[in-house]
Design an enzyme around this catalytic site. Structure first.
Site, PDB file in Angstrom:
ATOM      1  N   TYR A 200       5.647  -6.439   8.263  1.00  0.00           N
ATOM      2  CA  TYR A 200       6.308  -7.384   9.161  1.00  0.00           C
ATOM      3  C   TYR A 200       7.033  -6.654  10.274  1.00  0.00           C
ATOM      4  O   TYR A 200       7.229  -5.442  10.221  1.00  0.00           O
ATOM      5  CB  TYR A 200       7.269  -8.280   8.389  1.00  0.00           C
ATOM      6  CG  TYR A 200       8.596  -7.661   8.010  1.00  0.00           C
ATOM      7  CD1 TYR A 200       9.764  -8.010   8.693  1.00  0.00           C
ATOM      8  CD2 TYR A 200       8.699  -6.740   6.973  1.00  0.00           C
ATOM      9  CE1 TYR A 200      10.996  -7.457   8.349  1.00  0.00           C
ATOM     10  CE2 TYR A 200       9.915  -6.192   6.615  1.00  0.00           C
ATOM     11  CZ  TYR A 200      11.056  -6.547   7.303  1.00  0.00           C
ATOM     12  OH  TYR A 200      12.270  -5.998   6.967  1.00  0.00           O
TER      13      TYR A 200
ATOM     14  N   ARG B 233       4.843  -0.004  16.084  1.00  0.00           N
ATOM     15  CA  ARG B 233       5.167   0.207  14.667  1.00  0.00           C
ATOM     16  C   ARG B 233       4.356  -0.726  13.774  1.00  0.00           C
ATOM     17  O   ARG B 233       3.919  -0.344  12.682  1.00  0.00           O
ATOM     18  CB  ARG B 233       6.657   0.023  14.424  1.00  0.00           C
ATOM     19  CG  ARG B 233       7.079   0.386  12.995  1.00  0.00           C
ATOM     20  CD  ARG B 233       8.581   0.387  12.823  1.00  0.00           C
ATOM     21  NE  ARG B 233       9.153  -0.933  13.068  1.00  0.00           N
ATOM     22  CZ  ARG B 233      10.470  -1.181  13.031  1.00  0.00           C
ATOM     23  NH1 ARG B 233      11.325  -0.204  12.784  1.00  0.00           N
ATOM     24  NH2 ARG B 233      10.917  -2.403  13.259  1.00  0.00           N
TER      25      ARG B 233
ATOM     26  N   ARG C 207      -6.411 -14.092  -7.957  1.00  0.00           N
ATOM     27  CA  ARG C 207      -5.491 -12.978  -8.111  1.00  0.00           C
ATOM     28  C   ARG C 207      -6.209 -11.787  -8.727  1.00  0.00           C
ATOM     29  O   ARG C 207      -6.774 -11.883  -9.822  1.00  0.00           O
ATOM     30  CB  ARG C 207      -4.307 -13.373  -8.999  1.00  0.00           C
ATOM     31  CG  ARG C 207      -3.230 -12.291  -9.108  1.00  0.00           C
ATOM     32  CD  ARG C 207      -2.120 -12.720 -10.058  1.00  0.00           C
ATOM     33  NE  ARG C 207      -1.009 -11.772 -10.054  1.00  0.00           N
ATOM     34  CZ  ARG C 207      -0.965 -10.647 -10.762  1.00  0.00           C
ATOM     35  NH1 ARG C 207      -1.996 -10.331 -11.545  1.00  0.00           N
ATOM     36  NH2 ARG C 207       0.093  -9.844 -10.684  1.00  0.00           N
TER      37      ARG C 207
ATOM     38  N   GLU D  47      19.628   4.924   4.194  1.00  0.00           N
ATOM     39  CA  GLU D  47      19.846   3.954   5.272  1.00  0.00           C
ATOM     40  C   GLU D  47      20.580   2.747   4.733  1.00  0.00           C
ATOM     41  O   GLU D  47      20.952   2.694   3.564  1.00  0.00           O
ATOM     42  CB  GLU D  47      18.512   3.550   5.910  1.00  0.00           C
ATOM     43  CG  GLU D  47      17.444   3.094   4.951  1.00  0.00           C
ATOM     44  CD  GLU D  47      16.069   2.997   5.601  1.00  0.00           C
ATOM     45  OE1 GLU D  47      15.982   2.965   6.838  1.00  0.00           O
ATOM     46  OE2 GLU D  47      15.079   2.947   4.854  1.00  0.00           O
TER      47      GLU D  47
END
Length: 285
Positions: free
Chosen positions: A33, A52, A101, A180
């Protein structure tokens, strides 16, 4: 007003938007995302975010379903349809749906692309003016943090722990050093006024705002040192702050109840936020 969102080529009211229960993004967090800030109805640092996104997708063997120019057009369409003046646009790209799945996947899956807007105050923001309090937690994320995936459960749990403790966010630790923030890059300013932040690697996200800030700091003759720093160094810092796409720069005024800079936002963080917003606005598209 109900938001208009984008799902696989269609602009839909959010109440009518859906993806398959067999989508790998839902089943396995097999997705990446990006978040792009919007100021004055324009996109901030868009080129960096698209670069990115492409890198993240490539690292996971995903293919973007449309060109960069088409993605920019989708962003602008959502800004117009939602009358978005200030906030952000979230883009999520999943590997797609093979009909059931299964851990394994084929190379020919059609990816799922979803975008939606969020209106929020980015400039007149009390948090930016007052600063945030963070607590330290162990970093339990996977070892490819440079890929911006939707596997955000560790960050969600860490932020929940912070809120339960009366803090705003976390700084994550690995082997005694800060990696971070919960959803941001982390910085300290030492007693000599030098900005210290962890160097780029697979251990942290390669922040787009981070890259812009470091260039601006150099232009302001602020010394930048890219190296790991410990929690004890952070406690003793003159200033601390974070950066992210929609926070821009937020001062950190306490770490584990250790007041930083007397518990007040410092001049370096304030200056970098001011300059970043000014330059980002001038370059927005």
């Amino acid at each position: 007003m109900e938001r208009t969102v984008y799902v696989n080529g269609k602009y839909l009211p959010e109440s009518q938007a859906s993806v398959s229960v067999f989508d790998r993004g839902f089943l396995f967090a097999d997705a990446v995302y990006e978040v792009t800030a919007v100021l004055d109805g324009k996109l901030i640092d868009q080129a960096g975010h698209l670069a990115r996104l492409k890198r993240s997708a490539t690292e996971l063997g995903m293919v973007l379903p449309c060109s960069e120019q088409e993605l920019i057009q989708i962003h602008h369409q959502l800004i117009e349809k939602n009358q978005l003046v200030e906030g952000g646009i979230y883009l999520q790209l999943t590997r797609g749906n093979e009909g059931d799945r299964d851990f394994s996947f084929s190379d020919g899956i059609k990816p799922t692309l979803v975008l939606f807007t969020q209106a929020r105050n980015l400039i007149e923001n009390d948090t930016a003016q007052q600063g945030i309090k963070v607590i330290s937690v162990e970093d339990i994320r996977w070892r490819r943090r440079d890929i911006k995936t939707t596997c955000l459960l560790p960050a969600c749990l860490a932020k929940h722990i912070a809120h339960q403790a009366g803090a705003d966010d976390v700084w994550m630790l690995e082997n005694g050093v800060v990696t971070e923030g919960g959803s941001s890059n982390a910085y300290i300013v030492d007693q000599l006024g030098r900005v210290i932040t962890r160097p780029l690697s697979q251990d942290i996200l390669h922040g787009i705002t981070r890259a812009s800030l470091l260039q601006m700091a150099q232009d302001l003759d602020i010394t930048i040192i890219e190296r790991p720093f410990t929690l004890q160094e952070a406690y003793a810092a003159q200033e601390a702050f974070i950066s992210s796409a929609t926070a821009f720069v937020w001062p950190v005024i306490a770490i584990d109840e250790h007041r930083i800079g007397g518990g007040q936002p410092g001049p370096v963080a304030r200056k970098l936020r001011e300059i970043y917003i000014e330059i980002a606005r001038s370059r927005a598209i």
